[in-house]
Design an enzyme around this catalytic site. Structure first.
Site, PDB file in Angstrom:
ATOM      1  N   HIS A  17       0.827  -1.259  -0.130  1.00 27.59           N
ATOM      2  CA  HIS A  17       0.010  -0.119   0.019  1.00 27.59           C
ATOM      3  C   HIS A  17       0.840   1.020   0.062  1.00 27.59           C
ATOM      4  CE1 HIS A  17      -2.967  -2.486   2.222  1.00 27.59           C
ATOM      5  NE2 HIS A  17      -3.617  -2.597   1.067  1.00 27.59           N
ATOM      6  N   LYS A  41     -16.653  -7.042   6.111  1.00 29.06           N
ATOM      7  CA  LYS A  41     -15.201  -7.386   6.095  1.00 29.06           C
ATOM      8  C   LYS A  41     -14.826  -7.995   7.467  1.00 29.06           C
ATOM      9  CE  LYS A  41     -13.089  -6.845   1.815  1.00 29.06           C
ATOM     10  NZ  LYS A  41     -11.740  -6.192   1.109  1.00 29.06           N
ATOM     11  N   ARG A  90      -1.832  -5.988  -8.434  1.00 27.92           N
ATOM     12  CA  ARG A  90      -0.316  -6.726  -8.048  1.00 27.92           C
ATOM     13  C   ARG A  90      -0.304  -7.780  -9.228  1.00 27.92           C
ATOM     14  NH1 ARG A  90      -3.086  -7.664  -2.048  1.00 27.92           N
ATOM     15  NH2 ARG A  90      -4.756  -7.239  -3.575  1.00 27.92           N
ATOM     16  N   SER A 128      -2.873  -7.737   2.881  1.00 35.77           N
ATOM     17  CA  SER A 128      -3.143  -7.521   4.244  1.00 35.77           C
ATOM     18  C   SER A 128      -3.589  -8.926   4.923  1.00 35.77           C
ATOM     19  CB  SER A 128      -4.093  -6.471   4.439  1.00 35.77           C
ATOM     20  OG  SER A 128      -4.170  -5.374   4.071  1.00 35.77           O
TER      21      SER A 128
HETATM   22  P1  ADP Z   1      -9.823  -3.889  -0.406  1.00 33.16           P
HETATM   23  O1  ADP Z   1     -10.670  -3.635   0.668  1.00 33.16           O
HETATM   24  O2  ADP Z   1     -10.265  -2.977  -1.643  1.00 33.16           O
HETATM   25  O3  ADP Z   1      -9.314  -5.352  -0.694  1.00 33.16           O
HETATM   26  P2  ADP Z   1      -6.980  -3.455   0.513  1.00 33.16           P
HETATM   27  O4  ADP Z   1      -6.863  -2.383   1.758  1.00 33.16           O
HETATM   28  O5  ADP Z   1      -6.555  -4.912   0.554  1.00 33.16           O
HETATM   29  O6  ADP Z   1      -8.445  -3.107  -0.198  1.00 33.16           O
HETATM   30  O7  ADP Z   1      -6.168  -2.515  -0.770  1.00 33.16           O
HETATM   31  C1  ADP Z   1      -6.602  -1.371  -1.514  1.00 33.16           C
HETATM   32  C2  ADP Z   1      -6.049  -1.194  -2.846  1.00 33.16           C
HETATM   33  O8  ADP Z   1      -4.519  -1.515  -2.650  1.00 33.16           O
HETATM   34  C3  ADP Z   1      -6.474  -2.287  -3.713  1.00 33.16           C
HETATM   35  O9  ADP Z   1      -6.516  -1.626  -4.949  1.00 33.16           O
HETATM   36  C4  ADP Z   1      -5.361  -3.267  -3.730  1.00 33.16           C
HETATM   37  O10 ADP Z   1      -5.238  -3.893  -4.809  1.00 33.16           O
HETATM   38  C5  ADP Z   1      -4.284  -2.649  -3.431  1.00 33.16           C
HETATM   39  N1  ADP Z   1      -3.217  -3.348  -2.933  1.00 33.16           N
HETATM   40  C6  ADP Z   1      -3.369  -4.052  -1.827  1.00 33.16           C
HETATM   41  N2  ADP Z   1      -2.197  -4.758  -1.576  1.00 33.16           N
HETATM   42  C7  ADP Z   1      -1.098  -4.255  -2.364  1.00 33.16           C
HETATM   43  C8  ADP Z   1       0.313  -4.361  -2.745  1.00 33.16           C
HETATM   44  N3  ADP Z   1       0.803  -5.302  -2.125  1.00 33.16           N
HETATM   45  N4  ADP Z   1       0.706  -3.665  -3.635  1.00 33.16           N
HETATM   46  C9  ADP Z   1      -0.130  -2.979  -4.547  1.00 33.16           C
HETATM   47  N5  ADP Z   1      -1.476  -2.519  -4.228  1.00 33.16           N
HETATM   48  C10 ADP Z   1      -1.938  -3.322  -3.202  1.00 33.16           C
END
Ligand code: ADP
Length: 162
Positions: A17, A41, A90, A128
């Site tokens: 992130h 969630k 990703r 996450s």
């Molecule tokens: P969500 O609740 O939408 O799954 P996340 O908090 O997991 O949201 O992620 C928010 C955004 O960050 C999404 O676009 C997700 O694809 C991106 N994201 C999550 N992990 C990574 C990572 N390791 N590298 C790049 N982008 C990421």
């Protein structure tokens, strides 16, 4: 002023992130990391905890701020007078869902663009969910999350186990 919204659950924020945030901060005047309430969630961290962690990890970035939001993302984007949404991509596995989301958001508001950013290759396997799983099993997550998040994870899991 070019403002972009980076929405997500951030439960918790990972280095992946943060990598997307830092890249977006170079392209836009302001980046707003928008933590979604997302009751469905069942997050490990509360909204306030997730928000505090994001704030702690973006201290070094003067044009980035954190906020929370509820309801439709496009409405929030309008309220903040932002021009775009940024999402991280990703791997191909992210593509279908993200494509659907971006097109739906465009249908809801023609004015809002979605921009995709790829993280550094070493973060492409990070999520996450995986970080929480490793921490729960007693693994070392210091390579995957900022130090504030590592401390919060060990505190939370110690508390859960007690
Ligand atoms: P969500 O609740 O939408 O799954 P996340 O908090 O997991 O949201 O992620 C928010 C955004 O960050 C999404 O676009 C997700 O694809 C991106 N994201 C999550 N992990 C990574 C990572 N390791 N590298 C790049 N982008 C990421």
């Amino acid at each position: 002023m070019r403002i972009v919204i980076y929405p997500g659950s951030f439960d918790p924020l990972t280095n992946g992130h943060l990598d997307v945030i830092e890249r977006a901060a170079k392209l836009f005047d302001k980046v707003v990391v928008a933590v979604a309430r997302n009751e469905g969630k069942q997050p490990l961290f509360s909204m306030d905890e997730r928000l505090d962690l994001v704030r702690a990890c973006i201290r070094h970035l003067p044009n980035v701020e954190a906020d929370s939001f509820d309801g439709l993302l496009v409405d929030y984007v309008e309220r903040r007078s932002a021009q775009a949404i940024v999402r991280g991509l990703r791997a191909v596995s992210d593509f279908e869902f993200e494509f659907q989301l971006a097109l739906m958001n465009r249908k809801l508001s023609e004015r809002v663009e979605t921009i995709f950013m790829m993280p550094k290759d070493t973060y492409t396997f990070l999520s996450s969910r995986i970080v929480k799983e490793i921490a729960r099993l007693g693994g070392d997550v210091s390579e995957f999350v900022p130090p504030d998040v590592r401390v919060a994870l060990s505190g939370k899991l110690r508390h859960c186990a007690a």
